[in-house]
Structures are given as structure tokens and as C-alpha cells.
Write a protein that holds these residues in place. Sequence first.
Motif, mmCIF file in Angstrom:
data_model
loop_
_atom_site.group_PDB
_atom_site.id
_atom_site.type_symbol
_atom_site.label_atom_id
_atom_site.label_comp_id
_atom_site.label_asym_id
_atom_site.label_seq_id
_atom_site.Cartn_x
_atom_site.Cartn_y
_atom_site.Cartn_z
ATOM 1 N N THR A 31 -5.202 11.396 -16.542
ATOM 2 C CA THR A 31 -4.204 11.644 -15.493
ATOM 3 C C THR A 31 -4.869 11.666 -14.129
ATOM 4 O O THR A 31 -4.342 11.116 -13.157
ATOM 5 N N ARG A 32 -6.031 12.287 -14.068
ATOM 6 C CA ARG A 32 -6.771 12.342 -12.806
ATOM 7 C C ARG A 32 -7.124 10.938 -12.325
ATOM 8 O O ARG A 32 -6.890 10.588 -11.163
ATOM 9 N N GLN A 33 -7.677 10.123 -13.185
ATOM 10 C CA GLN A 33 -8.100 8.784 -12.771
ATOM 11 C C GLN A 33 -6.911 7.919 -12.377
ATOM 12 O O GLN A 33 -6.980 7.168 -11.409
ATOM 13 N N ALA A 34 -5.812 8.037 -13.107
ATOM 14 C CA ALA A 34 -4.619 7.252 -12.771
ATOM 15 C C ALA A 34 -4.072 7.661 -11.409
ATOM 16 O O ALA A 34 -3.659 6.811 -10.611
ATOM 17 N N GLY A 35 -4.090 8.968 -11.143
ATOM 18 C CA GLY A 35 -3.611 9.441 -9.844
ATOM 19 C C GLY A 35 -4.505 8.977 -8.703
ATOM 20 O O GLY A 35 -4.019 8.577 -7.638
ATOM 21 N N MET A 36 -5.812 8.998 -8.919
ATOM 22 C CA MET A 36 -6.737 8.516 -7.890
ATOM 23 C C MET A 36 -6.547 7.027 -7.636
ATOM 24 O O MET A 36 -6.637 6.561 -6.497
ATOM 25 N N ALA A 37 -6.278 6.290 -8.699
ATOM 26 C CA ALA A 37 -6.076 4.846 -8.547
ATOM 27 C C ALA A 37 -4.827 4.542 -7.736
ATOM 28 O O ALA A 37 -4.767 3.509 -7.052
ATOM 29 N N ARG A 38 -3.831 5.422 -7.785
ATOM 30 C CA ARG A 38 -2.605 5.213 -7.010
ATOM 31 C C ARG A 38 -2.779 5.617 -5.549
ATOM 32 O O ARG A 38 -2.022 5.177 -4.686
ATOM 33 N N ALA A 39 -3.757 6.455 -5.257
ATOM 34 C CA ALA A 39 -3.952 6.950 -3.883
ATOM 35 C C ALA A 39 -5.029 6.191 -3.124
ATOM 36 O O ALA A 39 -5.035 6.190 -1.895
ATOM 37 N N LEU A 97 0.818 -1.212 0.000
ATOM 38 C CA LEU A 97 0.000 0.000 0.000
ATOM 39 C C LEU A 97 0.853 1.265 0.000
ATOM 40 O O LEU A 97 0.332 2.363 -0.167
ATOM 41 N N GLY A 98 2.158 1.113 0.216
ATOM 42 C CA GLY A 98 3.040 2.268 0.274
ATOM 43 C C GLY A 98 3.139 2.874 1.658
ATOM 44 O O GLY A 98 3.546 4.031 1.799
ATOM 45 N N VAL A 99 2.789 2.097 2.692
ATOM 46 C CA VAL A 99 2.840 2.570 4.076
ATOM 47 C C VAL A 99 4.140 2.072 4.711
ATOM 48 O O VAL A 99 4.440 0.880 4.638
ATOM 49 N N PRO A 100 4.931 2.950 5.334
ATOM 50 C CA PRO A 100 6.160 2.491 5.999
ATOM 51 C C PRO A 100 5.846 1.424 7.043
ATOM 52 O O PRO A 100 4.969 1.604 7.890
ATOM 53 N N THR A 101 6.578 0.308 6.995
ATOM 54 C CA THR A 101 6.227 -0.832 7.836
ATOM 55 C C THR A 101 7.399 -1.776 8.018
ATOM 56 O O THR A 101 8.332 -1.794 7.202
ATOM 57 N N GLY A 123 -22.829 6.323 6.416
ATOM 58 C CA GLY A 123 -22.338 4.968 6.635
ATOM 59 C C GLY A 123 -21.776 4.349 5.373
ATOM 60 O O GLY A 123 -22.009 3.165 5.085
ATOM 61 N N MET A 124 -21.007 5.130 4.619
ATOM 62 C CA MET A 124 -20.409 4.605 3.388
ATOM 63 C C MET A 124 -19.152 3.802 3.687
ATOM 64 O O MET A 124 -18.425 4.093 4.648
ATOM 65 N N ASP A 125 -18.882 2.812 2.865
ATOM 66 C CA ASP A 125 -17.629 2.073 2.943
ATOM 67 C C ASP A 125 -16.514 2.976 2.431
ATOM 68 O O ASP A 125 -16.541 3.414 1.275
ATOM 69 N N MET A 126 -15.526 3.261 3.273
ATOM 70 C CA MET A 126 -14.493 4.234 2.909
ATOM 71 C C MET A 126 -13.759 3.824 1.647
ATOM 72 O O MET A 126 -13.591 4.627 0.709
ATOM 73 N N THR A 127 -13.280 2.595 1.601
ATOM 74 C CA THR A 127 -12.474 2.142 0.468
ATOM 75 C C THR A 127 -13.271 2.232 -0.824
ATOM 76 O O THR A 127 -12.798 2.760 -1.844
ATOM 77 N N LEU A 128 -14.503 1.732 -0.804
ATOM 78 C CA LEU A 128 -15.306 1.695 -2.021
ATOM 79 C C LEU A 128 -15.800 3.075 -2.411
ATOM 80 O O LEU A 128 -15.954 3.364 -3.609
ATOM 81 N N MET A 175 4.199 8.457 8.316
ATOM 82 C CA MET A 175 3.589 7.152 8.549
ATOM 83 C C MET A 175 2.110 7.294 8.906
ATOM 84 O O MET A 175 1.243 6.627 8.316
ATOM 85 N N VAL A 176 1.815 8.158 9.877
ATOM 86 C CA VAL A 176 0.433 8.303 10.325
ATOM 87 C C VAL A 176 -0.442 8.852 9.202
ATOM 88 O O VAL A 176 -1.603 8.442 9.049
ATOM 89 N N ALA A 177 0.089 9.768 8.404
ATOM 90 C CA ALA A 177 -0.684 10.290 7.274
ATOM 91 C C ALA A 177 -1.059 9.166 6.318
ATOM 92 O O ALA A 177 -2.183 9.132 5.782
ATOM 93 N N HIS A 178 -0.157 8.238 6.085
ATOM 94 C CA HIS A 178 -0.480 7.093 5.230
ATOM 95 C C HIS A 178 -1.552 6.216 5.864
ATOM 96 O O HIS A 178 -2.419 5.678 5.164
ATOM 97 N N TRP A 179 -1.492 6.049 7.196
ATOM 98 C CA TRP A 179 -2.560 5.292 7.855
ATOM 99 C C TRP A 179 -3.917 5.929 7.560
ATOM 100 O O TRP A 179 -4.884 5.231 7.222
ATOM 101 N N MET A 180 -3.972 7.244 7.678
ATOM 102 C CA MET A 180 -5.237 7.946 7.466
ATOM 103 C C MET A 180 -5.664 7.866 5.999
ATOM 104 O O MET A 180 -6.855 7.783 5.697
ATOM 105 N N ARG A 181 -4.706 7.883 5.111
ATOM 106 C CA ARG A 181 -5.022 7.815 3.673
ATOM 107 C C ARG A 181 -5.707 6.514 3.302
ATOM 108 O O ARG A 181 -6.653 6.496 2.515
ATOM 109 N N VAL A 182 -5.237 5.393 3.876
ATOM 110 C CA VAL A 182 -5.787 4.085 3.475
ATOM 111 C C VAL A 182 -6.841 3.568 4.444
ATOM 112 O O VAL A 182 -7.418 2.506 4.214
#
Length: 521
Positions: free
Chosen positions: A446-454, A159-163, A386-391, A256-263
Motif C-alpha cells: 500500500t505504501r509503495q502504490a501510494g508513493m507511485a501515485r504521488a 499529473l493531476g495538476v489543475p490546468t 544536488g539530487m534530481d528531485m523526480t528520481l 493548484m500551487v500545492a500540486h506544482w510543488m508536489r511535482v
Amino acid sequence: MDTDVLHFDNQLIRALPGDPEQGPRRREVRGAAWSSVLPTPVTAPTLLAHWPEVADLLGLSPALVASADFAQVFAGNALLEGMQPWAANYGGHQFGHWAGQLGDGRAISLGEVLAADGRRWELQLKGAGPTPYSRGADGRAVLRSSIREFLCSEAMHYLGVPTTRALSLVGTGEDVVRDMFYDGHARPEPGAIVCRVAPSFLRFGSFELPASRGEEALLQQMVDACIARDFPGLQGSGESLHGDWFMQVCVRTAEMVAHWMRVGFVHGVMNTDNMSVLGLTIDYGPYGWLEDFDPGWTPNTTDAQGRRYRFGTQPQVAYWNLTRFAQALAPLFGDVQPLQAGLDAYQATLGACVRRDAAAKLGLSAASDDDLQLHQRWQQLMEQGGMDMTLAYRALMTLDPQAPDRGVLDHVFYDDARAAAVHEPLVAWLDDYAARVRADPQRPDTRQAGMARANPLYVLRNWLAQEAIDRAEQGDLGGVLALQQVLRDPYTERAGLAHYAGKRPAWADHKAGCSMLSCSS
């Protein structure tokens, strides 16, 4: 197993004083950073799974991993030349209170490997038997918690999170008695051992303990040894060097924490003894991923009342932990200004990361203050509906900014009534968002590709991990192996994997291991 395959250096224990007593007798250890202790052999070690990518980092060939000797070594039954097993001595603040000496109660480091590319990796067995720091426990780990750590370490990496990383999952052939929810219902469970891999397992509590005891000489030694081994790029000396080092720790922690919040990751037990000085996610226990977006959610039953470590407070808790760390280091400074500068750098870095990630997740070239407010409105709607965050974030990728349609979000809700309650404000938000996207200079592709990476599609939802655990406890590792394949590429939608990108099923709402987790392992 060829003893020449891994080349051990063990710099940390050469640089720091050790406990004069050897062995696992439980004791208070003073004036020492580590204790020499051997893993306790197990009856029938069996390699259940491994990550080939991590084996490659260490220079271990597939044939060597498949050998019987591999399981013996990474169960703790045999040592390779150069291994000098130890357990680390540290303290920590647990749930906001100083807990005194804690230490590696069920983790034993085998040694530090110098890989062919020059990188250093500390190999650590979790569940390898008692140490001086086991505090009456058996030092073992059960299969369910070992699978969770084995899978999540690498899931976070991809996921790109330091670990920290994970090399192997070895079954012990022995049962371990555990009371999962500390409610008097202990039962035997299959045991397992994970080999964790990281450049360093030093944590905030490694420095807090000597500071709490007034052992300033040891504190100084630990800081200097950490800088020499883990921050070799830092230059200078004295307070200037120490201040630069602390600032690096603060910056890495913020990232690190910012990545936690991102995913949408919730660590679950952010005690200072679970915070890495390298800014790595460590100690995967009662973690979880947000499903229905709820900033107040914690997966940890121990934290169910206070919810100190809930998703939304993780950035603030990390700052509190860094402040405790700064207090521990204060005896090494004549002026606290360098420590305050590090804490300020945490806040500045976190703010920059939040802005960066808001832009990336919404598909914007950059995020203004108005865009941050737009993102906050979106998160409030996710929570209220009550939305699923990931989806929900993935669904925004499919929105046509020329004709925004609320229907792209129909599949992300868990409750029809809550979905209906936010219908009108959600339509209004989508109109505002679409207008903002139309004004952005990025090309649509470009927008969609960037969103897919985040915005990941496949995350290690607790119910997915539990499905794999249930199968593994019956001797079927297929679920673990399948998740390994899925989690290696979390951002790319692939045919046949809809099950791994689905909302939480109703059966998982109240099932142990899915909605409820504890520190028991």
C-alpha cells in the motif's frame, strides 16, 4: 467541416459589455470586457499534432480531426457557425508592478462550446494574429513555444495538476521573426498556433483592470457573470455570494500551487494576468521542472536577477497575487472581512495540502508535525547534495525499511563531490525515515502504490521538450508524438522509456531552451 458538430453558446460575451470598435487596431479599451476581432488567415495551415482525448471532450471524431477543414478552422482561416471571435481585456501586476491594460495580445477565443455531457469549453487560439491588445507585436507564436504549451497542458493534466487543456497544434506555413533572449539576435522561426481549451480563461487581471479605472459597474458585472458561468454551484446573493466566490478562488489557487510543488513545476511568470480564477494553470511560457533540487531556481531569464518567481516562493507569490485580487474586489464589499476570510482559507488549504503531499510522497498514512520536519530535512539534503528531485523521490520507493541502504540513491546525484558531502547526514536521515516507515500502520504494498501515485517518473523536462522541438523544426514530429505517449501515464514505469526518466545530460546544461528560457514566443 460539419458546422453542426460544435454547439456554441458564448455566454460570457453575451453577459458582458464589448468594445464598440471591431478589428485589431491597437487601442485603450475602456468600459468593456472584450473586443471583437477575427483571426488573421495563414498561408498553409497543417495539423501537426492533436490530443484525441481533448477532441473527445468536445465531441470531435477522428475522421473530422483528420479532415483538411479542421486545420483551416483551428488555424483561424475559417469560422464555424456560432463562433464569435473575441480578445479579452484585462490588466495585471507584472513582476510586482501594476502594468495597466494588457489583454489577449496573441490569443483569440473562438467561442464557448457546450459539449454533449453539459460541460462548457472555451476554445482559444494562441498565435492567431494581432488584436487591440497586441501593443505593437504581431500576435503570432513560434513553433518552439507552441510545442511547449501543447505538450505541457496535457502533461499537467495527466499529473493531476489543475490546468487548461490543448486540442491541436497547427503549423502556419509562415515564419515569425523573434529575438529569443532580447539580445539583438532576432531570426525567423516557423510559426504555429495552439488551440487551448478551458471552461474559462478569466484571470485575476480581468477584475483588476476595471477596478483600477474606477469602473465599478463593470467590475460588478464581471463578478456576477463569472459566478453564473463558472461557479454555478454557489448560492446566495450580494456580498455573501461574492465572499463565497472569492474563497473558492483562494482555495482552488492553493490546491493548484500545492500540486506544482508536489511535482516540481515552476511556472516562471506568475503575474496576476497569468492567474486563473478557476485555479487552473494557464499561460505556459518560460516554465520548467526542477531537476537538481533548488528552491531558488527560476527558468525565466527575465527573472534571473530578482528570481521573484523561483520554485520555493510560488506559494507566497500566489498569496500576494490573491491579495491584489482582493484589493480589486474591495469596492464591492462594505466590510473586508469576507476577503480576509478567503485569504485565510488559502493559507489553511495550502497547509493541509502540504501535509497531505508530504505524507503521500514519503509513503506515510498521515503526516505529523515531526513528519513535516523529516520531510524538510530530506529536501535540504536534496538541495545540498544536488539530487534530481523526480528520481530521488522515486528512489525512496525502493528503500527497504528493514535494512535502509544509501545505495538506492546513487543514481540521483549530478555531482560526486556534493554527493560525498551529504553522505553522513543522508545515511542518518535514511535511518530515521526507515524507522518512521516501520512504525507506520500501512502495508508495504500500500505504501509503495501510494508513493507511485504521488511521485511521477516522467515529467516534461526542458531538455526533453527541446529534443522534440529541434526535430520538429526540421519537419520531424516524431519527438512530439513520442512525448505524448510518455506523458499520458507519468506515474507508471514502462519498458523502453529510460531516456525519458533520465537525469539532465551535460549537453543540456547551457543549451537555449533547456537551461535558459524567456517570455519570447
